[in-house]
Motif scaffolding. Structure first.
Motif, mmCIF file in Angstrom:
data_model
loop_
_atom_site.group_PDB
_atom_site.id
_atom_site.type_symbol
_atom_site.label_atom_id
_atom_site.label_comp_id
_atom_site.label_asym_id
_atom_site.label_seq_id
_atom_site.Cartn_x
_atom_site.Cartn_y
_atom_site.Cartn_z
ATOM 1 N N LEU A 67 0.830 -1.204 0.000
ATOM 2 C CA LEU A 67 0.000 0.000 0.000
ATOM 3 C C LEU A 67 0.866 1.257 0.000
ATOM 4 N N ALA A 68 1.939 1.264 0.768
ATOM 5 C CA ALA A 68 2.833 2.425 0.785
ATOM 6 C C ALA A 68 3.425 2.666 -0.605
ATOM 7 N N TYR A 69 3.845 1.597 -1.283
ATOM 8 C CA TYR A 69 4.358 1.743 -2.638
ATOM 9 C C TYR A 69 3.265 2.195 -3.595
ATOM 10 N N ALA A 70 2.081 1.609 -3.471
ATOM 11 C CA ALA A 70 0.966 1.988 -4.350
ATOM 12 C C ALA A 70 0.610 3.459 -4.162
ATOM 13 N N ASP A 71 0.625 3.936 -2.915
ATOM 14 C CA ASP A 71 0.377 5.361 -2.663
ATOM 15 C C ASP A 71 1.379 6.212 -3.449
ATOM 16 N N ASP A 72 2.656 5.843 -3.385
ATOM 17 C CA ASP A 72 3.692 6.583 -4.114
ATOM 18 C C ASP A 72 3.490 6.495 -5.626
ATOM 19 N N ILE A 73 3.208 5.302 -6.107
ATOM 20 C CA ILE A 73 3.047 5.088 -7.551
ATOM 21 C C ILE A 73 1.894 5.923 -8.096
ATOM 22 N N PHE A 74 0.746 5.886 -7.429
ATOM 23 C CA PHE A 74 -0.410 6.599 -7.960
ATOM 24 C C PHE A 74 -0.320 8.103 -7.715
ATOM 25 N N GLU A 78 -0.391 10.910 -10.782
ATOM 26 C CA GLU A 78 -1.149 12.167 -10.799
ATOM 27 C C GLU A 78 -0.220 13.343 -11.105
ATOM 28 N N GLU A 79 0.977 13.333 -10.509
ATOM 29 C CA GLU A 79 1.951 14.393 -10.784
ATOM 30 C C GLU A 79 2.346 14.399 -12.257
ATOM 31 N N LEU A 80 2.521 13.230 -12.831
ATOM 32 C CA LEU A 80 2.876 13.120 -14.238
ATOM 33 C C LEU A 80 1.805 13.760 -15.109
ATOM 34 N N VAL A 81 0.565 13.416 -14.874
ATOM 35 C CA VAL A 81 -0.532 13.982 -15.658
ATOM 36 C C VAL A 81 -0.565 15.507 -15.504
ATOM 37 N N ASP A 82 -0.436 15.981 -14.264
ATOM 38 C CA ASP A 82 -0.424 17.435 -14.014
ATOM 39 C C ASP A 82 0.731 18.117 -14.749
ATOM 40 N N ALA A 83 1.909 17.507 -14.710
ATOM 41 C CA ALA A 83 3.084 18.099 -15.364
ATOM 42 C C ALA A 83 2.889 18.139 -16.883
ATOM 43 N N ILE A 84 2.366 17.106 -17.440
ATOM 44 C CA ILE A 84 2.167 17.065 -18.887
ATOM 45 C C ILE A 84 1.093 18.059 -19.305
#
Length: 88
Positions: A67-74, A78-84
């Motif tokens: 779950l900790a990794y999944a939190d980071d991944i997702f 979201e940051e990727l989409v925002d940056a693009i």
């Protein structure tokens, strides 16, 4: 080893909701479909992510790590989409 991110996403939603039924409703899927996807993730990584207690699910220690990794991944997704989108 590859990881099916759809399975990880379902796991992430189930871990954050109060029950599999709520998670399935949020995902627009049946509880049995979500359960099957979680089992596929567990089989892929070779570890149970949840302990089944009656009708409820509780994260295992490995599930809490996932779950900790999944939190980071997702969050990064979201940051990727925002940056693009901001650079469009």
């Amino acid at each position: 080893m590859w990881l099916n991110y759809q399975h990880l996403y379902y796991f992430w939603i189930v871990a954050r909701e109060p029950s599999l039924t709520f998670a399935a409703r949020r995902l627009g899927l049946s509880p049995s479909t979500v359960s099957t996807q979680i089992k596929a993730l567990e089989e892929r990584v070779g570890q149970p992510m949840f302990e089944r207690r009656g009708r409820g699910l509780t994260l295992t220690e490995r599930g809490r790590v996932a779950l900790a990794y999944a939190d980071d991944i997702f969050s990064l997704g979201e940051e990727l989409v925002d940056a693009i989108q901001s650079n469009a």
